[in-house]
Write an enzyme that holds these catalytic residues in place. Structure first.
Site, PDB file in Angstrom:
ATOM      1  CE  LYS A  41       5.906   4.781   0.477  1.00 45.57           C
ATOM      2  NZ  LYS A  41       4.424   4.253   0.722  1.00 45.57           N
ATOM      3  N   GLY A  64       0.588  -1.061  -0.002  1.00 44.89           N
ATOM      4  CA  GLY A  64       0.248  -0.074   0.088  1.00 44.89           C
ATOM      5  C   GLY A  64       0.743   0.999  -0.308  1.00 44.89           C
ATOM      6  CB  THR A  65       1.986   4.074  -1.502  1.00 44.14           C
ATOM      7  OG1 THR A  65       2.820   4.490  -1.058  1.00 44.14           O
ATOM      8  CG2 THR A  65       1.693   3.599  -3.354  1.00 44.14           C
ATOM      9  CB  THR A  66      -0.402   7.666  -0.179  1.00 43.35           C
ATOM     10  OG1 THR A  66      -2.162   6.816   0.358  1.00 43.35           O
ATOM     11  CG2 THR A  66      -2.281   8.729  -1.319  1.00 43.35           C
ATOM     12  CG  ASP A 101       2.717   6.996   1.922  1.00 45.26           C
ATOM     13  OD1 ASP A 101       2.520   6.457   0.984  1.00 45.26           O
ATOM     14  OD2 ASP A 101       2.596   5.448   3.142  1.00 45.26           O
TER      15      ASP A 101
END
Length: 233
Positions: A47, A14-16, A31
């Site tokens: 990222k 997961g990530t944003t 994030d």
């Protein structure tokens, strides 16, 4: 009772990641939590990766896949710049990302957002989701945290924003995703790209706004419980 662990099972990742255009350039944000299932492998990863002096990419999905795509694109763009004698445009960079993603779609698990500025078209954002489609957008969001943000962006994004308004929007959106998405977390990093160059900013967790039912930052669990320190007893 023995619990068997299937090490070949796919890990949930997961990530944003966010890219927003404004009046004069673009703002990218992400994030910093890199997760492997329920295990946080890195809580302060970066990222947002540089491709050229004026183009960056936000990475989501498999960290290994997104990193190798970024490395290949950076190499090809370096050769392209040498041959042409001038910096590559944002569109060229985004199409190289699209080409690698599409031609290897059966092997890659990564979604990318390419953002940058050039003298021909100004600030541009391109979304390259899983599968290799390319879409130019005024703003793009990706990763597991994006599912919490679509309605927010429909209401909050507007044309002609200033640089500060755009960065505030990105910072607020990432902090909202961190509050709701268990796979997003850590700090917020932003990259601002315009005709003047590139500015990187870093916002630690204690500088982010708190949302519904979020707890104030503490040094330890003992502070939350109100228990005395073990060494002071």
């Amino acid at each position: 009772m023995d619990q068997k662990v299937d090490f070949s099972a796919p890990h949930s990742m997961g990530t944003t990641i966010i890219g927003v255009t404004y009046n004069g350039g673009v703002v990218l944000g992400a994030d910093s939590r890199t997760s492997t299932g329920v295990y946080v492998a890195n809580r302060a990863s970066d990222k947002i990766t540089q491709l050229t002096d004026n183009v960056y990419v936000c990475r989501s999905g498999s960290a290994a896949d997104s990193q190798i795509v970024s490395d290949y694109v950076r190499y090809f763009l370096h050769q392209h710049t040498i041959q042409l004698g001038q910096p590559a445009t944002v569109k060229v960079a985004a199409n190289l990302v699209r080409l690698l993603s599409y031609n290897n779609k059966n092997f890659l698990e990564t979604g990318l957002i390419v953002g940058g500025w050039d003298k021909y078209e100004g600030g541009q954002i391109y979304g390259v989701p899983l599968g290799g489609t390319i879409v130019q957008q005024p703003f793009a969001i990706g990763g597991s945290g994006s599912s919490y943000l679509y309605g927010f962006f429909d209401q909050a994004w507007k044309e002609g924003m200033t640089k500060d308004e755009a960065e505030d929007l990105v910072k607020k959106a990432v902090s909202l995703a961190i509050a709701r998405d268990g796979a997003s977390g850590g700090v917020v990093r932003t990259v601002i790209i315009n005709s003047e160059g590139v500015t990187r900013n870093f916002y630690p967790g204690d500088q982010l706004p708190l949302w519904h039912e979020e707890m104030e930052p503490h040094n330890s669990l003992l502070d939350i419980l109100g228990a005395p320190e073990p060494m002071s007893m």
